[in-house]
Design a protein around this motif. Sequence first.
Motif, PDB file in Angstrom:
ATOM      1  N   THR A   5      34.933  49.493  37.304  1.00 41.71           N
ATOM      2  CA  THR A   5      34.010  48.552  36.672  1.00 41.71           C
ATOM      3  C   THR A   5      34.228  47.090  37.064  1.00 41.71           C
ATOM      4  O   THR A   5      33.547  46.207  36.552  1.00 41.71           O
ATOM      5  CB  THR A   5      34.110  48.647  35.138  1.00 41.71           C
ATOM      6  N   THR A   6      35.159  46.825  37.984  1.00 42.55           N
ATOM      7  CA  THR A   6      35.448  45.451  38.383  1.00 42.55           C
ATOM      8  C   THR A   6      35.567  45.373  39.893  1.00 42.55           C
ATOM      9  O   THR A   6      36.116  46.264  40.537  1.00 42.55           O
ATOM     10  CB  THR A   6      36.773  44.963  37.748  1.00 42.55           C
ATOM     11  N   PHE A   7      35.050  44.295  40.443  1.00 42.88           N
ATOM     12  CA  PHE A   7      35.123  44.058  41.883  1.00 42.88           C
ATOM     13  C   PHE A   7      35.537  42.610  42.083  1.00 42.88           C
ATOM     14  O   PHE A   7      34.884  41.704  41.581  1.00 42.88           O
ATOM     15  CB  PHE A   7      33.749  44.324  42.516  1.00 42.88           C
ATOM     16  N   ARG A   8      36.652  42.382  42.803  1.00 42.50           N
ATOM     17  CA  ARG A   8      37.166  41.025  43.012  1.00 42.50           C
ATOM     18  C   ARG A   8      37.200  40.695  44.500  1.00 42.50           C
ATOM     19  O   ARG A   8      37.586  41.524  45.318  1.00 42.50           O
ATOM     20  CB  ARG A   8      38.577  40.898  42.461  1.00 42.50           C
ATOM     21  N   LEU A   9      36.830  39.458  44.801  1.00 45.05           N
ATOM     22  CA  LEU A   9      36.917  38.927  46.165  1.00 45.05           C
ATOM     23  C   LEU A   9      37.763  37.659  46.131  1.00 45.05           C
ATOM     24  O   LEU A   9      37.540  36.793  45.275  1.00 45.05           O
ATOM     25  CB  LEU A   9      35.534  38.540  46.700  1.00 45.05           C
ATOM     26  N   TYR A  10      38.705  37.558  47.063  1.00 47.17           N
ATOM     27  CA  TYR A  10      39.531  36.356  47.196  1.00 47.17           C
ATOM     28  C   TYR A  10      39.507  35.915  48.652  1.00 47.17           C
ATOM     29  O   TYR A  10      39.633  36.730  49.557  1.00 47.17           O
ATOM     30  CB  TYR A  10      40.994  36.637  46.826  1.00 47.17           C
ATOM     31  N   ALA A  11      39.390  34.634  48.864  1.00 46.72           N
ATOM     32  CA  ALA A  11      39.499  34.066  50.207  1.00 46.72           C
ATOM     33  C   ALA A  11      40.437  32.873  50.110  1.00 46.72           C
ATOM     34  O   ALA A  11      40.048  31.804  49.632  1.00 46.72           O
ATOM     35  CB  ALA A  11      38.144  33.648  50.741  1.00 46.72           C
ATOM     36  N   SER A  12      41.677  33.061  50.536  1.00 52.77           N
ATOM     37  CA  SER A  12      42.653  31.987  50.392  1.00 52.77           C
ATOM     38  C   SER A  12      42.321  30.804  51.302  1.00 52.77           C
ATOM     39  O   SER A  12      42.587  29.658  50.957  1.00 52.77           O
ATOM     40  CB  SER A  12      44.064  32.500  50.688  1.00 52.77           C
ATOM     41  N   ARG A  13      41.711  31.084  52.440  1.00 53.93           N
ATOM     42  CA  ARG A  13      41.387  30.014  53.379  1.00 53.93           C
ATOM     43  C   ARG A  13      40.377  29.028  52.796  1.00 53.93           C
ATOM     44  O   ARG A  13      40.515  27.824  52.915  1.00 53.93           O
ATOM     45  CB  ARG A  13      40.857  30.605  54.687  1.00 53.93           C
ATOM     46  N   SER A  14      39.359  29.535  52.123  1.00 55.87           N
ATOM     47  CA  SER A  14      38.331  28.657  51.555  1.00 55.87           C
ATOM     48  C   SER A  14      38.540  28.423  50.058  1.00 55.87           C
ATOM     49  O   SER A  14      37.714  27.794  49.417  1.00 55.87           O
ATOM     50  CB  SER A  14      36.942  29.242  51.797  1.00 55.87           C
ATOM     51  N   GLU A  15      39.631  28.941  49.508  1.00 58.43           N
ATOM     52  CA  GLU A  15      39.926  28.815  48.079  1.00 58.43           C
ATOM     53  C   GLU A  15      38.749  29.264  47.225  1.00 58.43           C
ATOM     54  O   GLU A  15      38.345  28.605  46.281  1.00 58.43           O
ATOM     55  CB  GLU A  15      40.339  27.386  47.736  1.00 58.43           C
ATOM     56  N   SER A  16      38.185  30.391  47.581  1.00 62.72           N
ATOM     57  CA  SER A  16      37.032  30.937  46.886  1.00 62.72           C
ATOM     58  C   SER A  16      37.410  32.282  46.285  1.00 62.72           C
ATOM     59  O   SER A  16      38.055  33.103  46.943  1.00 62.72           O
ATOM     60  CB  SER A  16      35.873  31.113  47.868  1.00 62.72           C
ATOM     61  N   GLN A  17      37.006  32.491  45.051  1.00 65.67           N
ATOM     62  CA  GLN A  17      37.229  33.792  44.428  1.00 65.67           C
ATOM     63  C   GLN A  17      36.102  34.091  43.450  1.00 65.67           C
ATOM     64  O   GLN A  17      35.524  33.190  42.854  1.00 65.67           O
ATOM     65  CB  GLN A  17      38.579  33.859  43.723  1.00 65.67           C
ATOM     66  N   ALA A  18      35.786  35.363  43.337  1.00 62.91           N
ATOM     67  CA  ALA A  18      34.746  35.805  42.412  1.00 62.91           C
ATOM     68  C   ALA A  18      35.131  37.175  41.880  1.00 62.91           C
ATOM     69  O   ALA A  18      35.771  37.973  42.565  1.00 62.91           O
ATOM     70  CB  ALA A  18      33.393  35.877  43.113  1.00 62.91           C
ATOM     71  N   GLU A  19      34.720  37.424  40.656  1.00 63.22           N
ATOM     72  CA  GLU A  19      35.004  38.693  40.001  1.00 63.22           C
ATOM     73  C   GLU A  19      33.731  39.179  39.328  1.00 63.22           C
ATOM     74  O   GLU A  19      33.102  38.441  38.573  1.00 63.22           O
ATOM     75  CB  GLU A  19      36.121  38.502  38.984  1.00 63.22           C
TER      76      GLU A  19
END
Length: 146
Positions: free
Chosen positions: A77-91
Amino acid sequence: MRQYELYLIVDEVARQYFGQESKLFHLFLEKEHATKVNEALIKKQIQYITEAIPTLHLQHVLHHLQPAGFTVEKTKTTFRLYASRSESQAELFIQQDRLLLTSEGTIDAETTLFEALRKVRGAFFAIDVQRMRYGWLNPVRQVKLV
């Protein structure tokens, strides 16, 4: 932090309210500020204009999503994206009647998830109550009958 609620609007309602998105937004806004007296009525109105989230199809689309430069974490029920290079994250939290998306940093991760959701169905309506923003993930096309 940005927070969105995403609802799948019935196609007929989406076509009817294309260009009048503020009316839909105000209905959802009323739900946030509802009193005990009118809460049940507003919930019924929202149930009438929305569809259940196609969970299996959504999970399938997200399962195959492997965007370059992102670390992906998935549960049922959860999907997470992290991008350390662009300091972007979404859940993205999947519920039966809506999706909840939270994001921080740049908009790269949330944009990637929005693009994936567009592939699922066209009539997702996103609402950011804190910033009073709203709109279709995929604009509804008007059909002109001559």
